[in-house]
Design an enzyme around this catalytic site. Sequence first.
Site, mmCIF file in Angstrom:
data_model
loop_
_atom_site.group_PDB
_atom_site.id
_atom_site.type_symbol
_atom_site.label_atom_id
_atom_site.label_comp_id
_atom_site.label_asym_id
_atom_site.label_seq_id
_atom_site.Cartn_x
_atom_site.Cartn_y
_atom_site.Cartn_z
ATOM 1 C CG HIS A 192 30.577 84.808 74.020
ATOM 2 N ND1 HIS A 192 29.448 84.288 74.613
ATOM 3 C CD2 HIS A 192 30.693 84.152 72.822
ATOM 4 C CE1 HIS A 192 28.909 83.370 73.824
ATOM 5 N NE2 HIS A 192 29.653 83.277 72.722
ATOM 6 C CG HIS A 245 33.317 81.845 75.771
ATOM 7 N ND1 HIS A 245 32.141 81.494 76.386
ATOM 8 C CD2 HIS A 245 33.048 81.810 74.444
ATOM 9 C CE1 HIS A 245 31.211 81.255 75.474
ATOM 10 N NE2 HIS A 245 31.735 81.447 74.291
ATOM 11 C CG HIS A 262 29.286 83.673 67.509
ATOM 12 N ND1 HIS A 262 30.117 82.565 67.418
ATOM 13 C CD2 HIS A 262 29.034 83.829 68.848
ATOM 14 C CE1 HIS A 262 30.342 82.086 68.625
ATOM 15 N NE2 HIS A 262 29.701 82.833 69.517
ATOM 16 C CG HIS A 315 28.004 75.519 72.935
ATOM 17 N ND1 HIS A 315 28.162 75.348 71.576
ATOM 18 C CD2 HIS A 315 27.587 76.808 73.106
ATOM 19 C CE1 HIS A 315 27.865 76.482 70.961
ATOM 20 N NE2 HIS A 315 27.501 77.376 71.864
ATOM 21 C CE1 TYR A 321 27.129 80.542 67.832
ATOM 22 C CE2 TYR A 321 26.245 78.348 68.240
ATOM 23 C CZ TYR A 321 27.197 79.324 68.473
ATOM 24 O OH TYR A 321 28.226 79.080 69.356
ATOM 25 C CD GLU A 362 26.309 81.412 71.223
ATOM 26 O OE1 GLU A 362 26.256 80.280 71.745
ATOM 27 O OE2 GLU A 362 27.339 82.120 71.236
#
Length: 302
Positions: free
Chosen positions: A148, A195, A209, A241, A250, A260
């Site tokens: 993503h 996502h 990112h 998260h 990251y 990431e």
Amino acid sequence: MGVMRLGVVETRVMDLEESLRYYTQVVGLQLTGREGNRAYLKAWDEEDHHSVVLVESDRPGLEHMAFKVRFQDDLDKFEKSIEQYGIKVNRVSKGARMAEGQAIEFKLPTGHIMQLYNEIEKVGNGLKLNPDPWPDNLKGMAPPNLDHLLLTGDDIQSVTDFMTRVLDFHISEQVVSVDGEQLIGTFLFRTNSPHDIAFIKGPDSKLHHFAFHLDNWNEVLRAADLLTKNDIALDIGPTRHGLTRGTTVYFFDPSGNRNEVFSGGYVPCADFTPITWTEDQLGKAIFYLERQLNERFVTALT
């Protein structure tokens, strides 16, 4: 008609040779071609010719992103619907980049360049006949696929409206002001991932990112070890998260583009009810264990 998945991220780098060493030896992508000031790479379990394009430039950042559509004639249908929405569409000729067919290109309300395409050369993953779980001679973190990207922009409401109404993305999570009146961030999906693309309030046209998938938490920890072993600039993590429930670390490529590696998360479907976070809980939403954002995570954009 339908967008299938994130297919390509083209990112600007300031030293192509140094960046190639980083993306092939530390991240563990495979070089599939070079042409002029561009290099083309794929993750080991991807079948298409490339998912990452590095283009040498005098500044870092996102050149464009591209999503793959299911059928070639989807491009005509999307071109019409995007123009009806009020956004200009340009055609990108077949062969404009190595191994790629024709695409349509347009600018999002956040200023980012997005393309849709169907045709790209398939090189395979070598695992189609009585395969082992993974190939030999993997290097670095060895992510199986691109996952993503997160972008920043001023008008989150408009870009979310476009992505959901015209491209039929679905919202998995959103960040709103404490009073609920302002949309600050949206996390959008087309696949069964939390996502495929996300937008958060910030300056237009910036990349926060782009991320690669890893299979589990242990691989995220190993990725962090490799970052230290290779003296790569670390941003934050390994951690978890709240948004997406994924585990993460990251870090920065040699030009300052944030990368990431991401694992876990839930499996949403098209009828998924969005999860909402309020702005005062953003620290916990992004870094669940630390419960606060570091300044670099908010300000380091390319």
